[in-house]
Design a protein around this motif. Structure first.
Motif, mmCIF file in Angstrom:
data_model
loop_
_atom_site.group_PDB
_atom_site.id
_atom_site.type_symbol
_atom_site.label_atom_id
_atom_site.label_comp_id
_atom_site.label_asym_id
_atom_site.label_seq_id
_atom_site.Cartn_x
_atom_site.Cartn_y
_atom_site.Cartn_z
ATOM 1 N N ALA A 22 -19.112 39.485 36.587
ATOM 2 C CA ALA A 22 -18.696 39.213 35.210
ATOM 3 C C ALA A 22 -17.957 40.407 34.615
ATOM 4 C CB ALA A 22 -19.922 38.868 34.364
ATOM 5 N N LEU A 23 -18.450 41.623 34.894
ATOM 6 C CA LEU A 23 -17.790 42.819 34.377
ATOM 7 C C LEU A 23 -16.388 42.963 34.957
ATOM 8 C CD1 LEU A 23 -17.893 45.458 32.757
ATOM 9 C CD2 LEU A 23 -18.869 46.560 34.795
ATOM 10 N N GLY A 24 -16.249 42.758 36.282
ATOM 11 C CA GLY A 24 -14.940 42.867 36.915
ATOM 12 C C GLY A 24 -13.946 41.873 36.352
ATOM 13 N N ILE A 25 -14.387 40.619 36.205
ATOM 14 C CA ILE A 25 -13.511 39.585 35.649
ATOM 15 C C ILE A 25 -13.149 39.922 34.210
ATOM 16 C CG2 ILE A 25 -13.399 37.160 34.970
ATOM 17 C CD1 ILE A 25 -15.188 36.554 37.417
ATOM 18 N N GLY A 26 -14.135 40.439 33.457
ATOM 19 C CA GLY A 26 -13.889 40.773 32.066
ATOM 20 C C GLY A 26 -12.877 41.903 31.902
ATOM 21 N N VAL A 27 -12.994 42.942 32.724
ATOM 22 C CA VAL A 27 -12.066 44.075 32.638
ATOM 23 C C VAL A 27 -10.654 43.640 33.003
ATOM 24 C CG1 VAL A 27 -11.451 46.301 33.662
ATOM 25 C CG2 VAL A 27 -13.818 45.846 33.002
ATOM 26 N N VAL A 28 -10.526 42.918 34.132
ATOM 27 C CA VAL A 28 -9.202 42.449 34.548
ATOM 28 C C VAL A 28 -8.608 41.512 33.504
ATOM 29 C CG1 VAL A 28 -7.957 41.096 36.282
ATOM 30 C CG2 VAL A 28 -9.684 42.762 37.005
ATOM 31 N N GLY A 29 -9.445 40.622 32.972
ATOM 32 C CA GLY A 29 -8.961 39.694 31.955
ATOM 33 C C GLY A 29 -8.522 40.405 30.686
ATOM 34 N N PHE A 30 -9.267 41.426 30.282
ATOM 35 C CA PHE A 30 -8.909 42.172 29.081
ATOM 36 C C PHE A 30 -7.574 42.880 29.239
ATOM 37 C CE2 PHE A 30 -8.868 46.211 26.755
ATOM 38 C CZ PHE A 30 -9.019 45.759 25.449
ATOM 39 N N ILE A 31 -7.383 43.547 30.395
ATOM 40 C CA ILE A 31 -6.127 44.262 30.623
ATOM 41 C C ILE A 31 -4.960 43.281 30.692
ATOM 42 C CG2 ILE A 31 -4.863 45.717 32.265
ATOM 43 C CD1 ILE A 31 -7.528 47.032 32.972
ATOM 44 N N ALA A 32 -5.170 42.164 31.404
ATOM 45 C CA ALA A 32 -4.099 41.158 31.504
ATOM 46 C C ALA A 32 -3.749 40.601 30.130
ATOM 47 C CB ALA A 32 -4.529 40.034 32.445
ATOM 48 N N ALA A 33 -4.764 40.349 29.315
ATOM 49 C CA ALA A 33 -4.516 39.813 27.972
ATOM 50 C C ALA A 33 -3.795 40.837 27.104
ATOM 51 C CB ALA A 33 -5.839 39.399 27.334
#
Length: 479
Positions: A22-33
């Protein structure tokens, strides 16, 4: 606790915990957003600024890893590793020695069986207190046949490891641990040449050390450093790690990632820990961390086991990629609950684990990028790079690469001098090429880790590539 069952949450059977995923997906998603927001509206950091920030973070990490390694090497001079004066072993009479179990995992090692049996038979330990368990896989009839032809002594027992997954060294060791009858045990590999009195030294170390010390690690070195350039670099690396770095870690009482062989244990503590994680391909490093998390200690002691350095590139890549894959596994496992890890170990030990296992692996992966940018600066000039990177990033990165790599070359030279590998010192001037090979192995390891079918795959290291006669001739020529 069943030795086949590592503690809950500390098994490498799964790559990530739900929280890590969840943390990995969240970090990648935040940067992409954030990048998408900038591209669409012009609000927030630009992609270039994200890249600059990432590069700055990598430089800081790079310097931290190098600084930590140098601190351990330079601090090893005041090592508190166990040393034994002449005559010390005579203070521990044979009648008081504990029963000892030697675990020897074997797979497709028929070629080295005669030498292995000869060396194990030469161990200086009372025969009635010694148990040597030869752990052979069920589908390895060739090695079992070779062992049967040796006329094994009464201390030897051949134990057949069931043909079940995962087919790894730690699984075989767990099978041996379940059958062990000793108070102490040690792991030796097929090509090992331990000092004949190593068991006596380890037994004496356990006698004088407090009960919280549940493992003592001997030093490893290679007996064939002069075969070629690869073995020179490999031997220098081992000398620096086992004779300097780990001694520095011992001095500061940090969590020591064990070597894969010549680690001696109190069996009751080892069983209480749950044995080895059969899904971790560097089960030794993982076990060293689990010992520290339990509040117990590992100490270094001065006794040497010689091993065979890989002299063939393909064989070396297979072995090194397995080690790096296991370091990644171990780091991910022990990072699942970072706050709990910090509470159990404290700040110093926690940072040391990240610098030794995780961040060190990251630097190996980014080495090619850092070298490419540095070489590009000198070949093509700064004109195209200065607009992309702020001075602190551009010149900080070059400093990290040039000064950092020079200092690590110096550390390897110190390792050579410590072990008397004087003819290998000049080879350290070319060691960045060796680090390039490590990066190749690191990317192979990462690729395997991301494949479920390869995640726990144990790539076999071929032994017996150098014969004793050839090595003797090389040593004579080197002198």
């Amino acid at each position: 606790m069943n030795p086949d069952a590592p503690p809950p949450g500390l098994s490498a059977q799964s790559l990530l915990s739900p929280g890590q995923a969840a943390l990995g997906i969240g970090v990648v998603g935040f940067i992409a957003a954030a990048i998408a927001l900038d591209l669409l509206t012009g609000f927030g950091p630009s992609p270039l600024q994200w890249a600059q920030g990432g590069m700055f973070a990598l430089i800081v990490l790079y310097l931290a890893v190098i600084g930590f390694k140098l601190a351990m090497v330079l601090g090893s001079g005041r090592s508190t590793a166990m040393r034994f004066e002449p005559g010390a072993l005579q203070t521990f009479p044979d009648t008081e020695l504990p029963r000892y179990t030697v675990l020897v995992p074997l797979y497709r090692e028929a070629a080295v069986v005669p030498g292995l049996v000869r060396r194990l038979s030469a161990l200086d330990y009372p025969a009635d207190k010694l148990e040597i368990l030869l752990l052979v896989e069920a589908d390895d009839g060739e090695t079992r046949t070779a062992l049967a032809a040796q006329g094994l002594g009464p201390a030897f027992k051949t134990v057949v490891v069931p043909d079940t997954l995962p087919k790894t060294k730690p699984k075989a060791c767990n099978v041996g641990l379940a059958r062990a009858t000793g108070e102490l045990c040690v792991i030796f590999d097929a090509e090992d040449r331990p000092d004949t009195d190593q068991l006596r030294k380890a037994a004496l170390a356990f006698r004088v050390l407090p009960d919280r010390v549940v493992c003592v690690q001997a030093e490893l070195q290679y007996w064939n450093p002069w075969t070629n350039w690869l073995t020179r670099c490999f031997s220098a690396e081992y000398a620096t790690n086992f004779s300097l770095t780990l001694h520095g870690m011992d001095r500061h009482r940090l969590a020591i990632p064990l070597g894969g062989t010549s680690n001696h244990f109190r069996i009751d503590a080892l069983r209480d820990l749950g044995g080895w994680d059969p899904y971790n391909v560097t089960e030794d490093a993982d076990l060293g961390i689990r010992i520290a998390r339990r509040g117990w200690d590992v100490r270094m002691f001065v006794s040497v086991t010689e091993e065979e350095a890989n002299s063939r590139l393909g064989n070396w890549i297979r072995q090194r990629s397995r080690w790096i894959k296991g370091y990644m596994q171990t780091w991910l496992v022990h990072s699942r609950e970072p706050v709990k890890l910090w509470r159990e170990l404290g700040t110093r030990k926690t940072l040391a684990i990240h610098l030794t296992l995780g961040f060190s692996t990251v630097t190996t992966l980014i080495n090619p990028l850092m070298w490419a940018l540095t070489l590009s600066y000198f070949v093509f000039g700064p004109q195209w790079m200065e607009p992309l990177f702020p001075p602190v990033v551009l010149y900080g990165g070059m400093f990290a690469m040039i000064a950092g790599n020079a200092l690590m070359c110096y550390a390897l030279m110190l390792g050579c001098l410590k072990r008397g590998l004087y003819a290998a010192v000049r080879a350290m001037l070319t060691v960045p090429l060796y680090w390039g090979l490590m990066s190749v192995a690191a990317y192979k390891a990462l690729g395997q880790l991301l494949q479920p079918s390869k995640r726990h795959f144990w790539e076999l290291t071929e032994h017996g590539l150098d014969t004793s006669d050839e090595v003797e001739e090389e040593v004579v020529r080197a002198r």
